[in-house]
Structures are given as C-alpha cells and as structure tokens.
Design an enzyme around this catalytic site. Sequence first.
Site, PDB file in Angstrom:
ATOM      1  N   LYS A 137       0.853  -1.191   0.000  1.00  0.00           N
ATOM      2  CA  LYS A 137       0.000   0.000   0.000  1.00  0.00           C
ATOM      3  C   LYS A 137       0.885   1.237   0.000  1.00  0.00           C
ATOM      4  O   LYS A 137       1.776   1.360   0.839  1.00  0.00           O
ATOM      5  CB  LYS A 137      -0.902  -0.018   1.238  1.00  0.00           C
ATOM      6  CG  LYS A 137      -1.958   1.079   1.232  1.00  0.00           C
ATOM      7  CD  LYS A 137      -2.964   0.891   2.349  1.00  0.00           C
ATOM      8  CE  LYS A 137      -2.503   1.486   3.661  1.00  0.00           C
ATOM      9  NZ  LYS A 137      -2.307   2.937   3.657  1.00  0.00           N
ATOM     10  N   LYS A 187      -7.534   7.599  -1.349  1.00  0.00           N
ATOM     11  CA  LYS A 187      -8.798   8.034  -0.725  1.00  0.00           C
ATOM     12  C   LYS A 187      -9.462   9.161  -1.510  1.00  0.00           C
ATOM     13  O   LYS A 187      -9.719  10.248  -1.010  1.00  0.00           O
ATOM     14  CB  LYS A 187      -8.584   8.449   0.731  1.00  0.00           C
ATOM     15  CG  LYS A 187      -8.084   7.304   1.595  1.00  0.00           C
ATOM     16  CD  LYS A 187      -8.134   7.628   3.063  1.00  0.00           C
ATOM     17  CE  LYS A 187      -7.642   6.478   3.906  1.00  0.00           C
ATOM     18  NZ  LYS A 187      -6.186   6.210   3.755  1.00  0.00           N
ATOM     19  N   SER A 217     -10.255   3.511  11.116  1.00  0.00           N
ATOM     20  CA  SER A 217      -9.711   3.094  12.411  1.00  0.00           C
ATOM     21  C   SER A 217      -9.405   4.280  13.311  1.00  0.00           C
ATOM     22  O   SER A 217      -9.040   4.102  14.463  1.00  0.00           O
ATOM     23  CB  SER A 217      -8.448   2.249  12.193  1.00  0.00           C
ATOM     24  OG  SER A 217      -7.437   3.031  11.580  1.00  0.00           O
ATOM     25  N   ARG A 253       3.414   0.643  10.671  1.00  0.00           N
ATOM     26  CA  ARG A 253       4.505   0.815  11.636  1.00  0.00           C
ATOM     27  C   ARG A 253       4.879  -0.448  12.395  1.00  0.00           C
ATOM     28  O   ARG A 253       6.019  -0.577  12.842  1.00  0.00           O
ATOM     29  CB  ARG A 253       4.145   1.968  12.586  1.00  0.00           C
ATOM     30  CG  ARG A 253       4.325   3.320  11.908  1.00  0.00           C
ATOM     31  CD  ARG A 253       3.655   4.433  12.658  1.00  0.00           C
ATOM     32  NE  ARG A 253       2.198   4.397  12.499  1.00  0.00           N
ATOM     33  CZ  ARG A 253       1.360   5.240  13.090  1.00  0.00           C
ATOM     34  NH1 ARG A 253       1.837   6.176  13.891  1.00  0.00           N
ATOM     35  NH2 ARG A 253       0.053   5.162  12.882  1.00  0.00           N
TER      36      ARG A 253
HETATM   37  N1  5IU Z   1      -5.412   3.664   7.224  1.00  0.00           N
HETATM   38  C1  5IU Z   1      -5.661   3.515   8.563  1.00  0.00           C
HETATM   39  N2  5IU Z   1      -6.932   3.545   9.034  1.00  0.00           N
HETATM   40  C2  5IU Z   1      -8.001   3.677   8.243  1.00  0.00           C
HETATM   41  C3  5IU Z   1      -7.741   3.815   6.851  1.00  0.00           C
HETATM   42  C4  5IU Z   1      -6.461   3.788   6.382  1.00  0.00           C
HETATM   43  O1  5IU Z   1      -4.744   3.364   9.345  1.00  0.00           O
HETATM   44  O2  5IU Z   1      -9.143   3.643   8.698  1.00  0.00           O
HETATM   45  I1  5IU Z   1      -9.307   3.963   5.645  1.00  0.00           I
HETATM   46  C5  5IU Z   1      -4.074   3.639   6.642  1.00  0.00           C
HETATM   47  C6  5IU Z   1      -3.165   4.714   7.143  1.00  0.00           C
HETATM   48  C7  5IU Z   1      -1.812   4.062   7.084  1.00  0.00           C
HETATM   49  C8  5IU Z   1      -2.083   2.592   7.298  1.00  0.00           C
HETATM   50  O3  5IU Z   1      -1.287   4.218   5.782  1.00  0.00           O
HETATM   51  O4  5IU Z   1      -3.427   2.383   6.921  1.00  0.00           O
HETATM   52  C9  5IU Z   1      -1.878   2.126   8.739  1.00  0.00           C
HETATM   53  O5  5IU Z   1      -0.545   2.336   9.135  1.00  0.00           O
HETATM   54  P1  5IU Z   1      -0.003   1.952  10.600  1.00  0.00           P
HETATM   55  O6  5IU Z   1      -0.132   0.431  10.689  1.00  0.00           O
HETATM   56  O7  5IU Z   1       1.392   2.441  10.604  1.00  0.00           O
HETATM   57  O8  5IU Z   1      -0.879   2.665  11.619  1.00  0.00           O
END
Ligand code: 5IU
Length: 491
Positions: A285, A318, A380, A462
């Site tokens: 992604k 998005k 989230s 992360r």
């Molecule tokens: N992301 C979220 N939450 C959501 C959506 C997209 O975290 O509801 I829609 C994206 C943002 C980031 C990735 O690019 O998913 C999550 O990254 P981390 O695992 O580092 O939090």
Amino acid sequence: MVTKSEDQMKALALKLFEINAFKFGDFKMKVGVNSPVYFDLRVIVSYPDVMQTVSDLLVAQIKELKLSSKHVCGVPYTALPLATIVSLQQQTPMLVRRKEAKAYGTKKLIEGIFQAGDTCLIVEDVVTSGSSILETVRDLQSEGIVVTDAVVVVDREQGGAANVAKHGVRMHSLFTLSYLLNTLHEEGRIERSTVDAVAKYIAATQINTDGSFIGGDKASIPNDFSRTKLTYEIRANLAKSPLTKRLFTLMATKKTNLCLAADLSKADDVLDLANKCGPYICMLKTHVDIIEDFSEAFITNLKTVAKKHNFLILEDRKFADIGNTVSQQYGKGMYKIASWANLVTAHTLPGRSIVQGLKAGLSNDNARKERGVFLLAEMSAKGNLIDEKYKESSNKIATEGGDADFVSGVVCQSSTCFGFPGLIQLTPGVKIDEGVDNLGQQYQTPEHVVKERGADIGIVGRGILQAANVEKAAATYRDRLWAAYLERVSK
Ligand code: 5IU
C-alpha cells in the site's frame, strides 16, 4: 416462434449471473433469516438483450403450455416491463395492478379495460413464498377476474409453487434455483460446495404464504455460506471483478493476507522495503504523495519488484471528489495513478459517482479488468464521523448496481460491514502490540482483526516499518494473519 432450447436456457442462466441478477453470499431477506443467494432481476432493464431473451422465453413457455388468457398482468414492479413485452408479442391486452389505490379519483386497483369473468395470466420475476403473486391475484379476483396460471422467471423453490397452488394458481417457471446452481457448477463458475450450501439452506427454509417457516421458527439457522467461513479459493469464483479474482487467487497460492503500508518518504526506501518484504505480502500500500523524490523511474522499479515478488500495488489515495475531478486525479497529473496502481481507495461520501468517476479515468474497458477500488466504509481513527447509516450505504454502493464489477472490496473494521463473499475486507490498524498512537490510530492484534472483526487482508504499517528487522517482522505478521485466517475457515 421462439422455442426454449437447452443452449439458450444455459446461456441465459450464465448471463444473469454475469450481470449480477443473482449472487451468492449472506443476504438479509424480508423473511428474516439470511439467505445464501440473492436475486435482483431489477437490473435486467439495463440489458435490452437480456430483456429480449427473457421475454421471448416467457412467450415460448406460454405457447408451449397453451396458456390462453384474455389479459396479462405483471406483479409490480420488476415484472411490469416483462409483462408489457409479453402483452405486445402475444397481442394480449395488459392489466396493471396498482400497489396502492389512488387516494383521489376512481380509487381503482386494476387499470385497463376488463369485465368480470375475464381470464388473466400473471407474470412474475422471482418467487420465494409466492405471496407477491397472491397479492396480485387477490386484487384481480376482487374485480371478478379469473386467474389460473402464472409464468415466472425464477422459482427459488422455497414453497412458492405449492403456496400459490393452494389458491388455484398453477406456477410455471423458466428457471428453478437448482437448475441455475447446477448450470453454473457445470460451467465451472461455482464450486460444488456452493451448490451444496445453497441447496441445504433452501431445503431447510420452506416458507408459508404468511412468511412463517414450515417446521417452525428458523431464526437460528446457521448460514454455512457466511463470508468469513469461506476460503479465498471459493471466494475467487464468487468475485465479480476480474482483479478481485486475481487477488483472491494470489492470496490463496502465496498463502498471505498481509498488506504492507509503505508509509516512507524516500523512493529508494520504499523500493528497499518492497524488495525485502515482497515475498510475504499480497499487496503493497502506497501513499505516493508522501514520497519526496517521486519519479517515473520509481514507478518502473516498483512495478518490477511487484512482478518479481507477485504482489499488487494499492495506492491509498482516498479519492473523495465529484466524478469529473476524480477521473482526472486518477488518470492525470504528475502521478498518473491509474497507469500503475492495480487498486486504489476511495471515500463513498460523493455516492456512486465516485466509482463512475474512477472508471472514467481509465482509457478503455479492457483497462478496467486490471483495475479496482476499495471503498471506505469505516475508519480506524478514534472519533471518526462514520455512522451505521453511512456504513450501510457504502456497502450498497459496493455490492449493488452496475459498478460492482470494478469494486474489489471494502475498507472497514468489522465483519458486519458487508455480506457478499466476492468482495474483500481490508482492515487497517493492525499491530501485535495493541493500543493507540498519539494521533488517534487504534490498533488490534492480527488474530483479533481476522477472527473477530472479519478482516480478509490486514494492513500493517509501523508494526513492520519500525521493527529492527523489517523482513522478519513481515514474516511474523504474515504467519499470524494467515494462521488466524486458516483457523477462521476451519471452524
Ligand atoms: N489507514 C488507517 N486507518 C483507516 C484507513 C487507512 O490506518 O481507517 I481507511 C491507513 C493509514 C496508514 C495505514 O497508511 O493504513 C496504517 O498504518 P499503521 O499500521 O502504521 O498505523
């Protein structure tokens, strides 16, 4: 005169499946218990060739059975256009039943010219309990019209034929659900297990005319067909979009449901990460707008790595604007996202036009087969403004209407988001150490998102990016997400 040939029936059965006139999944029904198969013949008005074939076959059926009647009447609303064509082809005058009597004027329930004692043939699209046919019969009878026969396109075989027979009406169907299931199976479109699951369900849910189930309350029937219980192999066959089929198959063969969120700001760092973690992921992604040194060479290299390690690229853009703007944001500008991202994400806030806008951003129909979108139905982030109604409407955009062939799935946080197993649930906010970050991100464990929340693919950023060894971390997340999936489908 058109006759009903076996080849023609088969071809029509496949066509109806292709245009989403019916699909398999876990669907809420009027009668209460969820159904593993859902018919929506309303879509056929958008396909004149299908309208033509269906009405030709209905007429052939009427002739074969020598059903003669003075009038023909469609059950409102889906069967009305079909009844119109039958009336034209047969030169049999039509009657129209109002669903609600007019509050003013004549208060007529039946429009058209008739006399008491006239006969009338009913035309209906799909029969479950037969109650809709009987409502129309009742109104016709209250005007003294005689009804003895009904021709229908699909009989779901849940007791409708017997229910209408009790009221003196013979039901003649073009298709039974069993025929449709067997034909799709013979043609390799669905698995034997799908046929069995639907057949078992239908047998257990025979319905009385009043909507109650024969044999008592069935509120607790488990639907073996629920999305979260099916394997990715089976779901590949149920998917409506070619790219979604490809992604399901990729997941099943590579044995991974991990999507890595490459939220890094240097092109080389993204490529390095993709190279190291490529063997463990089904999707990478990107947020291309955080890359400081973006270039066309970066995209060329990224595509090479994706091919080498067999993963898809999801640009988490998005999109959220009106169709015209979205089509340009997708296909044009410095990033030309449509030219390289297999998949993108989009908000459903603008409604259906978001999907149409994206489709318009692609140069031709063929390109659409290799592209898809994940629609956002939940986030989230703590305190986000999405409510139940928004979630439900997003689900409708994803599963209904003519654009479903371009939708690969839904980004959401719970299994209740949608039922159709041909779509993929993508869930972000995954980390082995649960908790929140300091900007509102909420994390759940890999096991929790897959087993409790229905995630088909977990997105990890992360949790991997900040690990001392990203490759090892990716392997761990892959193992845990995959084990959770295997456990989910084995129960
Ligand atoms: N992301 C979220 N939450 C959501 C959506 C997209 O975290 O509801 I829609 C994206 C943002 C980031 C990735 O690019 O998913 C999550 O990254 P981390 O695992 O580092 O939090």
